[in-house]
Design a protein around this motif. Structure first.
Motif, PDB file in Angstrom:
ATOM      1  N   GLN A 105       0.858  -1.213   0.023  1.00 54.50           N
ATOM      2  CA  GLN A 105      -0.034  -0.004   0.055  1.00 54.50           C
ATOM      3  C   GLN A 105       0.942   1.249  -0.056  1.00 54.50           C
ATOM      4  O   GLN A 105       0.752   2.425  -0.777  1.00 54.50           O
ATOM      5  CB  GLN A 105      -0.791   0.070   1.224  1.00 54.50           C
ATOM      6  CG  GLN A 105      -1.964   1.150   1.284  1.00 54.50           C
ATOM      7  CD  GLN A 105      -3.184   0.595   0.201  1.00 54.50           C
ATOM      8  OE1 GLN A 105      -3.603  -0.450   0.257  1.00 54.50           O
ATOM      9  NE2 GLN A 105      -3.474   1.626  -0.559  1.00 54.50           N
ATOM     10  N   GLU A 106       1.860   1.065   0.832  1.00 57.08           N
ATOM     11  CA  GLU A 106       2.997   2.074   0.610  1.00 57.08           C
ATOM     12  C   GLU A 106       4.472   1.551   0.324  1.00 57.08           C
ATOM     13  O   GLU A 106       4.540   0.438   0.522  1.00 57.08           O
ATOM     14  CB  GLU A 106       3.190   2.695   2.270  1.00 57.08           C
ATOM     15  CG  GLU A 106       1.848   3.283   3.070  1.00 57.08           C
ATOM     16  CD  GLU A 106       1.567   4.735   2.729  1.00 57.08           C
ATOM     17  OE1 GLU A 106       2.456   5.513   2.615  1.00 57.08           O
ATOM     18  OE2 GLU A 106       0.282   4.779   2.439  1.00 57.08           O
ATOM     19  N   GLN A 108       7.745   0.215   0.982  1.00 59.54           N
ATOM     20  CA  GLN A 108       8.177  -0.650   1.958  1.00 59.54           C
ATOM     21  C   GLN A 108       9.891  -0.325   1.999  1.00 59.54           C
ATOM     22  O   GLN A 108      10.534  -0.232   3.065  1.00 59.54           O
ATOM     23  CB  GLN A 108       8.202  -2.134   1.728  1.00 59.54           C
ATOM     24  CG  GLN A 108       6.662  -2.375   1.744  1.00 59.54           C
ATOM     25  CD  GLN A 108       5.964  -2.521   2.784  1.00 59.54           C
ATOM     26  OE1 GLN A 108       6.323  -3.056   3.908  1.00 59.54           O
ATOM     27  NE2 GLN A 108       4.657  -1.747   3.196  1.00 59.54           N
ATOM     28  N   VAL A 118       4.597   1.501  -6.802  1.00 59.69           N
ATOM     29  CA  VAL A 118       3.550   2.162  -6.128  1.00 59.69           C
ATOM     30  C   VAL A 118       2.783   3.314  -6.764  1.00 59.69           C
ATOM     31  O   VAL A 118       1.695   3.640  -6.938  1.00 59.69           O
ATOM     32  CB  VAL A 118       4.148   2.351  -4.610  1.00 59.69           C
ATOM     33  CG1 VAL A 118       3.198   3.259  -3.762  1.00 59.69           C
ATOM     34  CG2 VAL A 118       4.494   1.121  -3.933  1.00 59.69           C
ATOM     35  N   SER A 123      -0.850   3.317  -6.569  1.00 60.22           N
ATOM     36  CA  SER A 123      -1.921   4.700  -6.089  1.00 60.22           C
ATOM     37  C   SER A 123      -3.117   4.839  -7.367  1.00 60.22           C
ATOM     38  O   SER A 123      -3.920   5.562  -6.947  1.00 60.22           O
ATOM     39  CB  SER A 123      -0.910   5.786  -6.328  1.00 60.22           C
ATOM     40  OG  SER A 123      -0.286   5.764  -7.687  1.00 60.22           O
TER      41      SER A 123
END
Ligand code: SF4
Lengths: 233, 715
Positions: A105-106, A108, A118, A123
């Motif tokens: 999700q973010e 890492q 990402v 996104s």
């Protein structure tokens, strides 16, 4: 006026000449003929074995690079952590964004590829258009469950040691069929059906050979049937 | 030394040998064969996760349970839902073609406004404010009663919301299509002013006498009927089919009685004569369930002797006697009514004559018989609040007298501006109403028409504004199902996929318009959105529906509830007369229904059109069926063209000769001749409704036309 014999005598020297010419030329022409044969033969072998495979395939880069080895150290369940079987037994294949998002999700780590992943895909909620080395035609029916769950085969038997790779190789595809080069394999001797590893070539003859070896039947274990319609539905 | 021809030959041979020993030819051959089996332009559906979701089909009144198969988020197949009380796993070709209605080119993808004959996309805000303004202006001018609404059905929350809106707004002009249920209800004396609907316990019957009912051709809930029909074969239930045409039902029946068209009521009375004469009736049951028996008995015995009936109907008197006796002696006999798909009402005389047989043998509200069910009124909403404007508006007379939809077009033509704004929801009157050309003419006279259709149907095409609904695979909605089921049920649709386009639920649209109008109209719609309104309306049924998609309304009749059947003394001519002059139009045109053609408001999707045999449609020509003797009289041959003329219109048709139709009768497929939808449906064949006009029943006023006079001339 000449007799018949005279005529015969007259002709003879000419014939002898002709014969001797042909014998003389014969040595030269035979040499050339063989030379040309060899030129034609080697050139076509060269074209057939070296040039043709080069012309037949083209390369594409994967949209992102991926480090299988590193991911393998992070997951608990080996290949099946991401390439899993769904509840109904069907095989999920290449992971969808939904699975990647669980961890990504973010950002890492600190790899450029992850940041790109990402930014470009996570996104925006966009699926990564992976190029699949083992994509099969729509007319082929293949059950992963039958091979992995029932026959307890390893992923490596067909896919090789992808799990240990640190980056994705370029995707080479056949310009006529559009399918990946991995199906025929890269080594020219694969063309002769001589392969070192099971995963070197994955044509339908290879499926049949393995089935024959393991089960004594050419095709389906579950249906106990040989024939085209086992795999081509 | 010279390089000559032989050298080149040798080069060629060498090259050929080398090539043969290289992978080139073999690989090329293999690749070309792979390529030719996987043409790159052949669409290959993307792979993904398979899931199944249950829902309810809304494409016909059948109310089947469906299981939708999806790959990821894409619908790929619709199957019949196993163990569903209606269809138990079965599915018809229309239900199966559902994905084409979801993804096909016929969807209306956003609100559209008709500007000088062309549709332009507008936003929902623009659409809703335009319509709200119009409604406010009309109401301010004191003409609220000139706003009308047509719904596809009288049941369910969406038609109820439209009716509620019109009521709160001040208009009594809510209409929906009549059906055989109306005729059935009218033939009973109700304890209160309720509606009685028929429920047939066909699965348990042992003798079925069908008066033209398309048991295998789409009557009632089509799959339930087919499954019941198939079970009769194994269970030794006898099916007698009375019908002028060798339909699929007639072909599957044990005995086909090819009566003259329109004489069904007389045949039923002839059979009743046998039952009465031989005292095969159940006097106790008659006393319980009916009124007026003795006078009716005298009249039937006096006028419907089998010999006389045989003359009129064309069915041999011995057959009539045999059927009468078999029906009277059977343990669980049932007489079933409604021609073809049963979508058109019957005359009160015919309904009474056929249902009288059920009452006579005492199979009303009994296993294997006919049940008199109450209307499933399950929606529980708060009272509507009415302001003075609404009250005044509601006191005006309905534009179409008696609330009968077929009267609306002529009422509009007679009085200019009688309808200033019309809403149409889940209906396609510009295709399904008879005398279609006149309907369209009347429709065009209405200054502002609003269609809620998800599809570009005929009515939507002629509208001024289209406010497209989600498709049935994208929305929540209750689906009330009666359709002759023993127990009515409430089905439930839920979104299988998220809406693909800029569509909005009709329920939401009505609620937002009402709330935007504020005052008593707004307060009659206290819900934020349709889902809340649905949940509120379904009350106790909400949870079972959300979990299981279907609730059966089990009805066990109590004596005092049971409406009593009123025996109607048949008048001199119990037949509904045909429109047209017998002298110049001596043929009878009747429609033929088929499960392969959708004749309702949903047009046939492309899959369905592909299943049509060339005895229905070839080269976009409608094929009509006539008997070879009729053809001989008229000088027509198999495959030739002819002009079919009725008092309403004339059309060019193609002839098919068949022994499966009586002499001087023309059988015409119903469900063709669309002008809208997509290129797979538009322009194919002729719409039967254009050739026939409404014929009113003298008692009920319902449109009971079952055919029309016609002539055929070689083209
Ligand atoms: S019979 Fe009607 S409800 Fe049932 S699947 Fe077919 S169209 Fe849908």
């Amino acid at each position: 006026m000449s007799t018949v014999d005279d005529k015969a005598n007259e002709i003879e020297p000419f014939d002898n000449k002709a014969e001797s010419t042909s014998v003389n030329n014969g040595n030269g022409i035979a040499g050339f003929t063989i030379l040309f044969f060899i030129i034609g033969f080697t050139a076509s072998l060269f074209i057939g074995w070296i040039v043709f495979p080069k012309l037949l395939y083209s390369k594409k880069k994967q949209p992102l690079d991926f480090n299988h080895e590193m991911h393998m150290t992070l997951v608990k369940n080996g290949c099946e952590s991401c390439h899993f079987f769904r509840e109904d037994g069907t095989y999920s294949g290449v992971p969808k964004l939904a699975q990647c998002i669980d961890c990504h999700q973010e950002v890492q780590g600190d790899t450029g590829n992850e940041a790109l992943f990402v930014e470009k895909y996570v996104s925006k909620g966009k699926e990564v258009p992976w190029l699949i080395y083992s994509r099969q035609p729509d007319c082929v029916f293949f059950s992963h469950a039958a091979h992995i769950k029932l026959a307890k085969m390893d992923c490596e038997t067909c896919h090789g040691h992808i799990g240990q790779s640190t980056s994705l190789k370029p995707y080479e595809y056949n310009l006529i069929t559009g399918y990946s080069r991995d199906i025929w394999g890269k080594n020219p001797k694969n063309y002769l059906g001589l392969k070192t590893n099971t995963y070197d070539r994955m044509k339908m003859n290879d499926c049949a050979a393995c089935h024959m070896e393991e089960t004594g039947r050419k095709s389906s274990v579950s249906t106990e049937k040989d024939g085209c319609f086992v795999c081509h539905k | 030394m010279k390089i000559d021809r032989r050298c080149f030959l040798s080069l060629g041979i060498g090259a050929t040998a080398g090539t043969a020993l290289s992978p080139l030819p073999w690989k090329l051959m293999d690749d070309i064969s792979i390529w030719s089996q996987n043409w790159p332009w052949t669409p290959v559906p993307p792979d993904g996760e398979i899931s199944y979701t249950d829902s309810t089909c809304t494409l016909c009144p059948g109310g089947c349970g469906i299981t939708v198969r999806k790959i990821d988020n894409r619908v790929v197949k619709i199957e019949g839902r196993k163990n569903h009380p209606v269809n138990n796993g079965g599915i018809c070709v229309l239900g199966l073609s559902g994905p084409q209605l979801l993804y096909g080119p016929t969807r209306v993808q956003s609100p559209m406004k008709n500007v000088n004959g062309t549709f332009q996309k507008i936003t929902w805000n623009q659409a809703l404010s335009e319509i709200t303004e119009k409604l406010l202006t009309i109401r301010a001018e004191g003409r609220s009663h000139t706003v009308a609404g047509i719904a596809g059905s009288s049941r369910g929350t969406v038609p109820a919301l439209l009716q509620r809106f019109l009521t709160a707004y001040g208009s009594p002009n809510f209409y929906c299509q009549s059906s055989i249920e109306d005729s059935f209800s009218l033939s009973h004396i109700q304890p209160q002013n309720n509606k009685t609907i028929p429920g047939f316990d066909l699965e348990n019957a042992d003798y079925v006498l069908s008066f033209g009912t398309g048991i295998m051709d789409g009557w009632g809930s089509p799959l339930r009927m087919i499954q019941a029909g198939n079970a009769w074969k194994t269970g030794k239930t006898k099916l007698i089919q009375v019908e002028p045409r060798l339909s699929d039902t007639a072909a599957k029946s044990d005995e086909w009685l090819p009566s003259k068209p329109g004489t069904e009521a007389i045949l039923a009375l002839g059979i009743a004569h046998v039952i009465l004469l031989e005292s095969l009736y159940d006097q106790t049951a008659i006393n319980y369930h009916s009124e007026g028996f003795s006078t009716w008995r005298t009249a039937v015995l006096a006028h419907y002797h089998p010999d006389k009936v045989a003359e009129i109907t064309g069915i041999d008197s011995r057959t009539i006697i045999t059927v009468g006796r078999e029906f009277g002696h059977a343990e669980r006999p049932v007489a079933i009514f409604g021609r073809g798909k049963g979508n058109t009402p019957l005359s009160l005389t015919e309904m009474s004559a056929v249902h009288a047989l059920n009452v006579l043998v005492g199979n009303v509200n009994k296993t294997g018989g006919v049940f008199t069910l109450p209307e499933p009124n399950y929606i529980s909403w708060p009272e509507i609040s009415l302001d003075t404007k609404a009250e005044t508006g509601l006191q005006t007379k309905q534009i179409a007298e008696g609330g009968l939809l077929h009267r609306l077009p002529s009422a509009i033509k007679e009085a200019e501006d009688s309808v200033t704004l019309l809403f149409v929801a889940d209906a396609n009157p510009c295709y399904t109403l008879t005398d279609t050309k006149e309907v369209i003419r009347a429709f065009k006279k209405i200054p502002f028409k609003v269609s809620f259709s998800s599809y570009m149907d005929e009515t939507a095409t002629l509208s001024d504004l289209i406010l497209p609904n989600h498709s049935y695979l994208e929305r929540y909605e209750d689906v009330p199902v009666t359709s002759g089921l023993r127990n009515p049920l409430i089905g439930f649709t839920k979104p299988i996929v998220n809406p693909l386009f800029q569509t909005k639920h009709t329920g939401d649209v009505i609620i937002s318009i009402a709330r935007a109008m504020k005052g008593s109209i707004g307060s009659s719609f206290p819900w934020e959105n349709y889902l809340q309104c649905l949940k509120n309306g379904l009350g106790q049924h909400w949870n079972p529906l959300i979990n299981n998609d279907v609730v059966e309304i089990k009805y066990v009749p109590e004596f005092e509830d049971i409406p009593r059947f009123a025996f109607q003394i048949p008048n001199d001519k119990p037949q509904v007369l045909l429109e047209g002059n017998e002298n110049n139009m001596n043929l009878t045109l009747i429609p033929s229904d088929s499960l392969r053609l959708s004749s309702g408001y949903i047009g046939a999707p492309p899959f369905m059109m592909k299943t049509l045999p060339d005895t229905i449609l070839t080269d976009n020509n409608t094929i009509i069926q006539i008997h070879p003797k009729t053809a001989e009289k008229l000088g027509l041959r198999q495959g030739c063209y002819a002009i079919l003329k009725t008092p309403k219109d004339e059309k060019k048709v193609k002839i098919h000769l068949s022994q499966g139709i009586g002499e001087d009768i023309i059988s015409f497929p119903r469900g063709l001749g669309h002008t809208a939808y997509d290129r797979y449906l538009a322009g194919k064949g002729i719409n039967f409704n254009e050739l026939i006009g409404p014929v009113e029943d003298t008692f009920s006023g319902l449109d009971v036309a079952w055919g029309i006079r016609a002539s055929l001339i070689k083209a």
